[in-house]
Design an enzyme around this catalytic site. Structure first.
Site, PDB file in Angstrom:
ATOM      1  N   THR A 149      48.863  18.037  14.927  1.00  0.00           N
ATOM      2  CA  THR A 149      49.972  17.610  14.059  1.00  0.00           C
ATOM      3  C   THR A 149      49.514  17.573  12.604  1.00  0.00           C
ATOM      4  O   THR A 149      50.222  18.043  11.706  1.00  0.00           O
ATOM      5  CB  THR A 149      50.472  16.213  14.496  1.00  0.00           C
ATOM      6  OG1 THR A 149      50.808  16.265  15.883  1.00  0.00           O
ATOM      7  CG2 THR A 149      51.673  15.766  13.696  1.00  0.00           C
ATOM      8  N   THR A 191      35.602  10.520   6.049  1.00  0.00           N
ATOM      9  CA  THR A 191      34.336  10.731   6.758  1.00  0.00           C
ATOM     10  C   THR A 191      34.590  11.469   8.063  1.00  0.00           C
ATOM     11  O   THR A 191      35.516  11.134   8.805  1.00  0.00           O
ATOM     12  CB  THR A 191      33.658   9.364   7.029  1.00  0.00           C
ATOM     13  OG1 THR A 191      33.437   8.750   5.766  1.00  0.00           O
ATOM     14  CG2 THR A 191      32.336   9.525   7.758  1.00  0.00           C
ATOM     15  N   SER A 244      44.161  22.239  18.282  1.00  0.00           N
ATOM     16  CA  SER A 244      43.994  20.831  18.654  1.00  0.00           C
ATOM     17  C   SER A 244      42.965  20.745  19.776  1.00  0.00           C
ATOM     18  O   SER A 244      43.128  21.375  20.829  1.00  0.00           O
ATOM     19  CB  SER A 244      45.344  20.281  19.130  1.00  0.00           C
ATOM     20  OG  SER A 244      45.156  18.998  19.680  1.00  0.00           O
ATOM     21  N   CYS A 271      64.248  12.848  28.028  1.00  0.00           N
ATOM     22  CA  CYS A 271      65.248  11.856  28.408  1.00  0.00           C
ATOM     23  C   CYS A 271      64.915  10.553  27.695  1.00  0.00           C
ATOM     24  O   CYS A 271      64.138   9.741  28.182  1.00  0.00           O
ATOM     25  CB  CYS A 271      65.217  11.671  29.915  1.00  0.00           C
ATOM     26  SG  CYS A 271      66.605  10.746  30.519  1.00  0.00           S
ATOM     27  N   HIS A 313      42.129  18.507  22.019  1.00  0.00           N
ATOM     28  CA  HIS A 313      42.394  17.958  23.357  1.00  0.00           C
ATOM     29  C   HIS A 313      43.191  18.903  24.254  1.00  0.00           C
ATOM     30  O   HIS A 313      43.413  18.606  25.426  1.00  0.00           O
ATOM     31  CB  HIS A 313      43.061  16.576  23.267  1.00  0.00           C
ATOM     32  CG  HIS A 313      44.491  16.551  22.839  1.00  0.00           C
ATOM     33  ND1 HIS A 313      45.516  16.356  23.731  1.00  0.00           N
ATOM     34  CD2 HIS A 313      45.070  16.659  21.628  1.00  0.00           C
ATOM     35  CE1 HIS A 313      46.660  16.339  23.079  1.00  0.00           C
ATOM     36  NE2 HIS A 313      46.427  16.515  21.801  1.00  0.00           N
ATOM     37  N   GLN A 324      48.658  25.947  21.624  1.00  0.00           N
ATOM     38  CA  GLN A 324      48.761  26.253  23.054  1.00  0.00           C
ATOM     39  C   GLN A 324      48.121  27.582  23.460  1.00  0.00           C
ATOM     40  O   GLN A 324      48.227  27.973  24.622  1.00  0.00           O
ATOM     41  CB  GLN A 324      50.229  26.211  23.508  1.00  0.00           C
ATOM     42  CG  GLN A 324      50.830  24.814  23.499  1.00  0.00           C
ATOM     43  CD  GLN A 324      50.210  23.851  24.518  1.00  0.00           C
ATOM     44  OE1 GLN A 324      49.475  24.268  25.419  1.00  0.00           O
ATOM     45  NE2 GLN A 324      50.495  22.571  24.389  1.00  0.00           N
ATOM     46  N   ASN A 370      54.808  25.452  24.086  1.00  0.00           N
ATOM     47  CA  ASN A 370      54.177  24.455  24.961  1.00  0.00           C
ATOM     48  C   ASN A 370      54.953  24.214  26.245  1.00  0.00           C
ATOM     49  O   ASN A 370      54.388  23.838  27.263  1.00  0.00           O
ATOM     50  CB  ASN A 370      54.000  23.132  24.211  1.00  0.00           C
ATOM     51  CG  ASN A 370      55.235  22.703  23.473  1.00  0.00           C
ATOM     52  OD1 ASN A 370      55.686  23.401  22.561  1.00  0.00           O
ATOM     53  ND2 ASN A 370      55.816  21.596  23.863  1.00  0.00           N
TER      54      ASN A 370
HETATM   55  N1  PLP Z   1      51.750  22.000  18.574  1.00  0.00           N
HETATM   56  C1  PLP Z   1      51.933  22.272  19.878  1.00  0.00           C
HETATM   57  C2  PLP Z   1      52.470  23.618  20.278  1.00  0.00           C
HETATM   58  C3  PLP Z   1      51.616  21.324  20.834  1.00  0.00           C
HETATM   59  O1  PLP Z   1      51.792  21.602  22.132  1.00  0.00           O
HETATM   60  C4  PLP Z   1      51.111  20.066  20.413  1.00  0.00           C
HETATM   61  C5  PLP Z   1      50.819  19.013  21.402  1.00  0.00           C
HETATM   62  O2  PLP Z   1      51.381  18.993  22.488  1.00  0.00           O
HETATM   63  C6  PLP Z   1      50.930  19.844  19.046  1.00  0.00           C
HETATM   64  C7  PLP Z   1      51.256  20.832  18.159  1.00  0.00           C
HETATM   65  C8  PLP Z   1      50.397  18.545  18.545  1.00  0.00           C
HETATM   66  O3  PLP Z   1      49.001  18.445  18.721  1.00  0.00           O
HETATM   67  P1  PLP Z   1      48.287  17.028  18.623  1.00  0.00           P
HETATM   68  O4  PLP Z   1      48.631  16.269  19.848  1.00  0.00           O
HETATM   69  O5  PLP Z   1      46.834  17.332  18.544  1.00  0.00           O
HETATM   70  O6  PLP Z   1      48.788  16.374  17.385  1.00  0.00           O
END
Ligand code: PLP
Length: 397
Positions: A72, A236, A198, A325, A200, A178, A150
């Site tokens: 994000t 940092t 990202s 939802c 994670h 993704q 996603n």
């Molecule tokens: N963009 C896409 C296509 C995502 O699937 C996601 C998270 O699901 C994000 C951005 C956001 O990433 P983060 O959770 O690292 O902020």
């Protein structure tokens, strides 16, 4: 109960090798990489190694990699940089199916007077390229498009689009969150100026992201502070997470080269084909030919996605639904609605997203459990029994 985790587009397990590489940087090598002493300097060196590993994953050079806190932040930074660098330009081009991480930002910018073009997709989730190119004008500050969706996994032809957009001299950003580790990326052969990742989503921890900034791209920082990241992102460094991300990038590249995602694709196809065969009134959302190999979004008509998820949860199966939802509203996902998926299908859509850690046994278990769950829920569904009720609801949405 064993957890069968098939929600990897939401987040992934931290790979054991990643955790191992991170641990010493919490309690043993905790120096600040900006410090003059060698204790901090050794951490700075390790961060450089991580930068190189991330660069290698996407064919960039290390100087083009900036560490952020998440996907994000990377997305927001890219958009911010373009509109700050071209203050006279007030037009942004994006798609109708972006992740809320960035969609909500565009909606906020719209309220602040920016003109945002949301390019439509067709029933398969494919971008309307003519609409996209026709929308570009002198006022366009940036084109920002996700590389893969996603929810459906559908891949946009980012290499081709970015090259065409670059010919118009417009900044091009892609949210590649993704696709990292799922498809090979060589940024040099694209017109991409900025790209978000990202950690994670590819077996690094949460709270670490990347913004690739092509050398020579006009840039204005979002996080203004210290001189970290060559003043492109103050604060940092999240050292252990950066080091973990570097390891995850190295592993992702190795697994990709060894064909791990083809194996994941075979598992995904087995799951998808079996469910389509065993459960009637079921379809796949999105272009099956152009998807990341780990994702399937399956619409089980006339049932509620949330109810399916709750019942699967009883068996330890983790997936996610295609509807947002919120507070009792029956609002299905904006992605599926943009594709024109009928309400009764969008609302019963379930996303299974696999990873290299999923096994054939797990897929077999899901194939065994899902059909009776759908049957039970359909027995209770007013829409299953009364097509008229479904049509009335469709008309209301
Ligand atoms: N963009 C896409 C296509 C995502 O699937 C996601 C998270 O699901 C994000 C951005 C956001 O990433 P983060 O959770 O690292 O902020």
């Amino acid at each position: 109960m064993k957890v069968i985790y098939t929600d990897n587009n939401a987040t992934t397990m931290v790979a054991p090798e990643v955790l191992e590489e991170m641990l010493p940087y919490f309690s043993q090598y905790y120096g600040n990489p900006s410090s003059m002493h060698s204790f901090g300097g050794s951490v700075a060196k390790k961060i450089q190694e991580a930068r190189q590993r991330v660069a290698d994953l996407i064919g960039a050079s290390p100087g083009e990699i900036v560490f952020t806190s998440c996907g994000t932040e990377s997305d927001s930074t890219a958009i911010h940089a373009a509109i700050e660098s071209y203050p006279g330009k007030r037009h942004i081009v994006t798609s109708r199916v972006e992740h809320p991480a960035i969609k909500n930002l565009y909606e906020t910018l719209e309220k602040r007077g920016y003109r945002v073009t949301f390019v439509p997709v067709d029933g398969q989730g494919r971008l309307d390229l003519d609409y996209l190119y026709d929308s570009l004008d002198e006022d366009t500050a940036i084109v920002s498009l996700m590389w893969a969706n996603n929810e459906t996994g559908v891949i946009f032809p980012i290499e081709e689009i970015s090259r065409t957009v670059k010919e118009s001299g417009i900044v091009f950003h892609t949210d590649a969150v993704q696709v990292a580790g799922k498809i090979p990326i060589d940024i040099t052969h694209t017109g991409v100026d900025m790209l978000s990742l990202s950690g994670h989503k590819f077996h690094a921890p949460k709270g670490i992201g990347v913004l690739y900034i092509r050398k020579g791209t006009r840039f204005s920082p979002f996080m203004i502070g210290g001189h970290q990241e060559k003043s492109r992102r103050g604060g940092t460094e999240n050292t252990a997470a950066i080091i973990g991300l570097g390891k995850a990038a190295q592993l992702a590249k190795e697994h990709l080269d060894e064909g791990a995602y083809e194996r994941v694709g075979r598992l995904r196809d087995k799951l998808e084909n079996a469910l389509l065969k065993r459960v009637s009134h079921t379809m796949v959302n999105g272009d099956r030919q152009h998807r990341v190999s780990n994702t399937t979004s399956i619409a089980f008509e006339y049932v509620e996605g949330e109810a399916i998820l709750l019942m699967l949860n009883e068996f330890g199966i983790c997936a996610s639904s295609g509807s947002a939802c919120t507070s009792g509203s029956l609002e299905p996902s904006h992605v599926l609605r943009a594709m024109g998926v009928p309400f009764t299908a969008a609302h019963g859509s379930i996303r299974f997203s696999l990873s290299r850690y999923n096994t054939e046994d797990e897929v077999d278990f899901i194939i065994e459990k899902v059909p009776p769950v759908i049957e039970t829920l359909r027995e209770m569904s007013p829409f299953w029994k009364d097509a008229g009720a479904a049509a009335r609801l469709e008309a209301r949405v």
